[in-house]
Design a protein around this motif. Structure first.
Motif, PDB file in Angstrom:
ATOM      1  N   ILE A 161       0.630  -1.083  -0.402  1.00  0.00           N
ATOM      2  CA  ILE A 161      -0.115  -0.098   0.170  1.00  0.00           C
ATOM      3  C   ILE A 161       0.616   1.476  -0.091  1.00  0.00           C
ATOM      4  N   ALA A 163       1.810   2.031  -3.796  1.00  0.00           N
ATOM      5  CA  ALA A 163       1.073   2.472  -4.355  1.00  0.00           C
ATOM      6  C   ALA A 163       0.931   3.839  -3.935  1.00  0.00           C
ATOM      7  N   LYS A 194       1.363   7.495  -6.327  1.00  0.00           N
ATOM      8  CA  LYS A 194       0.693   8.164  -6.650  1.00  0.00           C
ATOM      9  C   LYS A 194       0.903   9.633  -6.407  1.00  0.00           C
ATOM     10  N   LEU A 198      -5.820   5.920  -1.496  1.00  0.00           N
ATOM     11  CA  LEU A 198      -5.623   5.455  -3.121  1.00  0.00           C
ATOM     12  C   LEU A 198      -7.090   4.893  -3.005  1.00  0.00           C
ATOM     13  N   LEU A 244      -9.473   3.985  -0.652  1.00  0.00           N
ATOM     14  CA  LEU A 244      -9.264   2.306  -0.848  1.00  0.00           C
ATOM     15  C   LEU A 244     -10.576   2.759   1.364  1.00  0.00           C
ATOM     16  N   THR A 269     -13.214  -4.288  -4.165  1.00  0.00           N
ATOM     17  CA  THR A 269     -11.590  -3.288  -4.698  1.00  0.00           C
ATOM     18  C   THR A 269     -10.155  -3.429  -4.091  1.00  0.00           C
ATOM     19  N   LEU A 321      -6.940  -3.684  -5.974  1.00  0.00           N
ATOM     20  CA  LEU A 321      -5.772  -3.569  -5.378  1.00  0.00           C
ATOM     21  C   LEU A 321      -4.284  -4.338  -5.336  1.00  0.00           C
ATOM     22  N   ARG A 368      -2.640  -6.610  -7.820  1.00  0.00           N
ATOM     23  CA  ARG A 368      -1.938  -5.826  -9.042  1.00  0.00           C
ATOM     24  C   ARG A 368      -0.975  -5.884  -8.581  1.00  0.00           C
ATOM     25  N   LEU A 369      -0.810  -5.444  -7.178  1.00  0.00           N
ATOM     26  CA  LEU A 369       0.865  -4.339  -6.551  1.00  0.00           C
ATOM     27  C   LEU A 369       0.980  -6.147  -5.932  1.00  0.00           C
TER      28      LEU A 369
END
Length: 309
Positions: A128, A131, A135, A195, A197, A280, A284, A287-288
């Motif tokens: 997290i 990411a 961002k 993010l 979330l 959701t 993520l 993906r990570l």
């Protein structure tokens, strides 16, 4: 006599496999001490194990009825064919701390420095924060820093000795690190919110088998009610913490107070897990973390979260 030394009665027995030094014992001890299990119609039997892996083996092998894990792990197991379901326990996930006198004000300020990380390369807090750094600052946190992975006590020790510029650790180690003079640079809660979330999602929970719930139809809600009553007591009554202090391994008053504060801040709101928010979050993490984290699971399996209210 039943397993765990609990005598047979008309109440169903819930055998909890827990890490011997795990913080979940604070809640389970409270349930037992105040009789919240019998109040809600069951007997809680706590079975300590040396490591988390052993608790999961006990659950899988039928030696225990419940163990503590995060729901991403439970989802991976359910997708693989195990009938695991999840009841929320805690949303405490921590953050990244730096020495009090560190000049770092953002994650980007850690460029070229060492970060100690407990939990490994697919630790959810680490993912997290990566990411978030990308961002917010366009900063490759993994690529532009050196990571030192290790067990929580090692990350704790090396951070306090100044061998790393920052550290990500399990929440109770972070509490002790803050009590020892380190400061939180960024919380996972803040990063997750940035993010998009839902930071209120309880990541950690009690994992049980559907087959056990089918054999004991009332046990899920009864256990959840006992858990909530213990949480409510620990959230409001300092005296309940004085009883727990001997098993908290708090070496100073500051450690004790921050452990209590951070445990309380990790208590999730009552009610069912928001499945849309969890989906959701899962996307993520997939993906990570890729297959190393979630296996071949492409989406949350149906029925993972127990309906509680």
């Amino acid at each position: 006599m039943l397993a765990g030394g609990v005598f047979a009665s008309d109440k169903p027995v819930l055998r909890a496999a827990v890490l011997k030094i795990g913080t979940v014992n604070w809640e389970l001890d409270t349930i037992k001490r105040y009789g919240f299990d019998t109040e809600f119609g069951f007997e809680l039997s706590v079975q300590p194990f040396a490591d988390n892996g052993a608790t999961r083996v006990a659950l899988a092998g039928g030696e225990a009825d419940v163990a503590v894990a995060d729901w991403i792990w439970a989802a991976r197991q359910r997708a693989a064919g195990k009938d695991y379901v999840f009841i929320p326990y805690s949303r405490a996930v921590g953050g990244l701390v730096v020495p009090e006198d560190s000049p770092a004000q953002t994650l980007a300020d850690l460029k070229g420095q060492k970060i100690g990380i407990a939990g490994g390369p697919v630790d959810k807090s680490w993912l997290i924060l990566q990411a978030y750094a990308q961002k917010e600052y366009g900063f490759d946190l993994a690529g532009e820093t050196e990571q030192v992975f290790g067990a929580p006590p090692l990350i704790f020790k090396t951070a306090l000795q100044g061998e790393t510029a920052g550290a990500i650790n399990f929440w109770h180690f972070l509490a002790k690190m803050k009590a020892s003079g380190m400061r939180e640079l960024i919380s996972v809660e803040t990063a997750a919110t940035s993010l998009g979330l839902d930071a209120e999602i309880p990541l950690l929970g009690y994992v049980l088998k559907e087959s056990y719930l089918q054999a004991n139809p009332s046990i899920a809600k009864s256990f959840y009610q006992a858990s909530r009553k213990a949480k409510n007591l620990l959230a409001t009554d300092d005296a309940a913490w004085d009883i727990l202090r001997p098993r908290m391994n708090a070496k100073t008053d500051a450690q004790f107070e921050i452990l209590r504060r951070d445990f309380r801040s990790g208590i999730p709101a009552p009610g069912n897990v928001n499945e849309d928010s969890a989906a959701t979050f899962f996307v993520l993490m997939r993906r990570l973390g890729g297959e190393k984290l979630v296996g071949k699971v492409s989406e949350l399996p149906a029925g993972l979260f127990v309906e509680l209210e």
